[in-house]
Each structure stands twice: as structure tokens, then as C-alpha cells.
Design a protein around this motif. Sequence first.
Motif, short mmCIF file in Angstrom:
data_model
loop_
_atom_site.label_atom_id
_atom_site.label_comp_id
_atom_site.label_asym_id
_atom_site.label_seq_id
_atom_site.Cartn_x
_atom_site.Cartn_y
_atom_site.Cartn_z
N ALA A 264 -8.74 -0.65 -3.10
CA ALA A 264 -9.19 -1.51 -4.36
C ALA A 264 -8.22 -2.47 -4.92
CB ALA A 264 -10.11 -0.74 -5.35
N PHE A 265 -7.07 -1.82 -4.90
CA PHE A 265 -5.91 -2.58 -5.33
C PHE A 265 -5.78 -3.80 -4.62
CE2 PHE A 265 -5.30 0.96 -7.95
CZ PHE A 265 -4.90 0.45 -9.34
N PHE A 266 -6.04 -3.75 -3.34
CA PHE A 266 -5.56 -4.90 -2.50
C PHE A 266 -6.98 -5.75 -2.09
CE2 PHE A 266 -2.49 -1.88 -2.31
CZ PHE A 266 -1.34 -2.73 -2.17
N ASP A 267 -7.94 -5.81 -2.92
CA ASP A 267 -9.22 -6.33 -2.84
C ASP A 267 -8.63 -8.09 -3.10
OD1 ASP A 267 -11.76 -7.36 -2.86
OD2 ASP A 267 -12.24 -6.60 -4.74
N LYS A 268 -9.35 -8.80 -2.25
CA LYS A 268 -8.92 -10.18 -2.23
C LYS A 268 -9.63 -11.27 -3.03
CE LYS A 268 -5.41 -9.43 0.80
NZ LYS A 268 -4.07 -9.05 0.30
N ARG A 269 -10.45 -10.49 -3.67
CA ARG A 269 -11.49 -11.43 -4.59
C ARG A 269 -10.49 -12.25 -5.72
NH1 ARG A 269 -15.65 -7.77 -6.77
NH2 ARG A 269 -13.74 -6.41 -6.97
N PRO A 270 -10.72 -13.64 -5.73
CA PRO A 270 -10.11 -14.25 -6.87
C PRO A 270 -10.66 -13.76 -8.25
CG PRO A 270 -11.59 -15.86 -5.90
CD PRO A 270 -11.49 -14.77 -4.90
N GLU B 179 -1.57 11.31 -5.70
CA GLU B 179 -1.37 11.95 -4.43
C GLU B 179 -2.39 12.94 -3.99
OE1 GLU B 179 2.13 15.02 -2.74
OE2 GLU B 179 2.16 14.11 -4.74
N PHE B 180 -2.98 13.68 -4.70
CA PHE B 180 -4.03 14.55 -4.59
C PHE B 180 -5.54 14.17 -4.95
CE2 PHE B 180 -0.25 17.09 -5.36
CZ PHE B 180 0.11 17.50 -4.23
N ASN B 181 -5.83 12.93 -5.26
CA ASN B 181 -6.93 12.39 -5.42
C ASN B 181 -7.67 12.32 -4.03
OD1 ASN B 181 -9.38 10.62 -5.96
ND2 ASN B 181 -8.32 10.21 -8.01
N PRO B 182 -8.96 12.95 -4.02
CA PRO B 182 -9.68 12.88 -2.60
C PRO B 182 -10.15 11.56 -2.11
CG PRO B 182 -11.08 14.13 -4.27
CD PRO B 182 -9.55 13.82 -5.17
N ILE B 183 -10.47 10.70 -3.11
CA ILE B 183 -10.75 9.19 -2.94
C ILE B 183 -9.64 8.21 -2.95
CG2 ILE B 183 -13.15 9.56 -3.31
CD1 ILE B 183 -12.72 7.95 -5.74
N ARG B 184 -8.41 8.68 -2.76
CA ARG B 184 -7.12 8.13 -2.66
C ARG B 184 -7.26 6.76 -2.09
NH1 ARG B 184 -2.86 7.43 0.15
NH2 ARG B 184 -0.88 7.03 -0.94
N GLY B 185 -7.67 6.99 -0.77
CA GLY B 185 -7.78 5.62 0.04
C GLY B 185 -8.52 4.46 -0.26
N LYS B 186 -9.56 4.91 -0.76
CA LYS B 186 -10.58 4.00 -1.49
C LYS B 186 -10.02 3.30 -2.90
CE LYS B 186 -14.61 6.40 0.35
NZ LYS B 186 -15.79 6.76 -0.07
N ILE B 187 -9.48 4.00 -3.65
CA ILE B 187 -8.77 3.51 -4.84
C ILE B 187 -7.43 2.58 -4.38
CG2 ILE B 187 -7.18 4.11 -6.85
CD1 ILE B 187 -8.96 6.87 -6.85
N LYS C 146 0.95 -1.41 0.07
CA LYS C 146 -0.04 0.34 -0.05
C LYS C 146 0.57 1.31 0.06
CE LYS C 146 -4.25 -1.74 1.90
NZ LYS C 146 -5.23 -1.80 2.98
N GLU C 147 1.98 1.13 0.70
CA GLU C 147 2.66 2.34 0.75
C GLU C 147 3.63 2.79 -0.56
OE1 GLU C 147 4.96 -1.02 2.96
OE2 GLU C 147 2.94 -0.02 2.93
N ASN C 148 3.55 1.82 -1.26
CA ASN C 148 4.28 1.99 -2.88
C ASN C 148 3.26 3.16 -3.60
OD1 ASN C 148 5.28 -1.42 -2.73
ND2 ASN C 148 6.54 0.34 -2.78
N PHE C 149 1.89 2.90 -3.21
CA PHE C 149 1.08 4.08 -3.93
C PHE C 149 1.40 5.51 -3.36
CE2 PHE C 149 -0.97 -0.07 -4.72
CZ PHE C 149 -1.60 0.05 -5.84
N ASP C 150 2.11 5.69 -2.52
CA ASP C 150 2.24 6.98 -1.96
C ASP C 150 3.07 7.82 -2.92
OD1 ASP C 150 0.86 6.63 0.44
OD2 ASP C 150 2.80 5.95 1.64
N SER C 151 3.89 7.26 -3.68
CA SER C 151 4.75 7.76 -4.66
C SER C 151 4.12 7.97 -6.09
CB SER C 151 6.05 7.01 -4.80
OG SER C 151 5.72 5.66 -5.51
N ILE C 152 2.85 7.91 -6.37
CA ILE C 152 2.18 8.04 -7.63
C ILE C 152 1.54 9.30 -7.67
CG2 ILE C 152 0.30 7.36 -9.26
CD1 ILE C 152 0.57 4.56 -7.62
N PRO C 153 2.14 10.47 -8.49
CA PRO C 153 1.88 11.82 -8.63
C PRO C 153 0.35 11.87 -8.98
CG PRO C 153 3.64 11.21 -9.67
CD PRO C 153 3.34 10.03 -9.41
N ASP C 154 -0.38 11.23 -9.85
CA ASP C 154 -1.77 11.42 -10.25
C ASP C 154 -2.43 11.04 -8.99
OD1 ASP C 154 -0.74 12.36 -12.74
OD2 ASP C 154 -1.01 10.38 -13.56
#
Length: 168
Positions: free
Chosen positions: A45-51, A34-42, A24-32
Motif C-alpha cells: 500500500a505504501f508503494f501505490d502509484k496513484r497520484p 514485523e509480525f503483522n499477518p497482512i504485512r505484505g499487503k500493508i 520496500k526493504e526498509n519496512f523490514d526493520s519496523i517492529p510493529d
Amino acid sequence: TSEQIEHLHRRFKQLSRDQLTIRKENFDSIPDLEFNPIRGKIVHAFFDKRPIEMNMDEEQLDRFRKEKLKFLFHMYDSDHDGKITLQEYRNVVEELLSGNPHLEKESARSIADGAMMEAASICVGQMGPDQVYEGITFEDFLKVDVAGPRETKMHVRFLNMETIAHCY
């Protein structure tokens, strides 16, 4: 193609900082992002465990589509009561538009109110003057999706292609 696989590998290495996994902390370095207000939700989503199955039949694809929509529904349903209320929807719209200096809070509110009225008209039909639309249930959300599918817009572009070219 092998070129696409190599490109994907370079993107992965850049994002993971040459580690074997993306955290998750790797996403901190993504400029696009960084300022997205729903960043946490996005990021969540990348760590959703559904197969994910690769060769799905129509029934499986439909089930997968509904799961994607359920995930999106839960992004709006912040109190997880099974209903997206007008206030919850207003909050999301205000968050999304908060970075736009040309839009006032009242404009964001009007956008949310209009969208909620449209959802009510699709889901309930013509309402009487004393009727109140309590909010969008997941079943309503599916009806609204049929009226105008959103799943094709459920993607996040988070790496600039020019940046990738410099990361060899």
C-alpha cells in the motif's frame, strides 16, 4: 508547522536509513509491522502509484475515497475475481487473529461468518432459505461502507514515538 516538518523528516530519515528514498526493504526493520499477518499487503500500500491532489473538490474527494475503498477491497479479494467470498474473508480474519493465542480458529471463523451475514443483510436484505450469498462485490462493499465507514480506520501506525526521540 516547522516542528512537524522536522519531525516528519526525522521519521523519514530513520525509516530510509538516511537514504533519499524509502524502499520496500526498509519496512523490514519496523517492529510493529514485523509480525503483522497482512504485512505484505500493508507494505504494498505504501508503494501505490496513484497520484494525490492536494486541493480536491467534493467530487474529487469522493472519487479518492472510492479509490481507497477499492484498494481495501482488493486486499480481501485475493483471487481478484471482483468478489470477496466467505472463504477469502475467513482467510483474512484468520490471518489477522492468528497471533492471538486465546482465539481458536473456529472463533475466527464465527467472526467472519457473522460479518458476511451482516454484509448480506445490508446488501441483499432478507434472504430466503434456499438463497446463497455468493460474496461481496465492490458495489456491495460500498453499501456496507455507508452502513459503517471504514476509511477512517485505514491507517497504519508503524513507528513508536519514543523510538523517534532517540534518532537524532
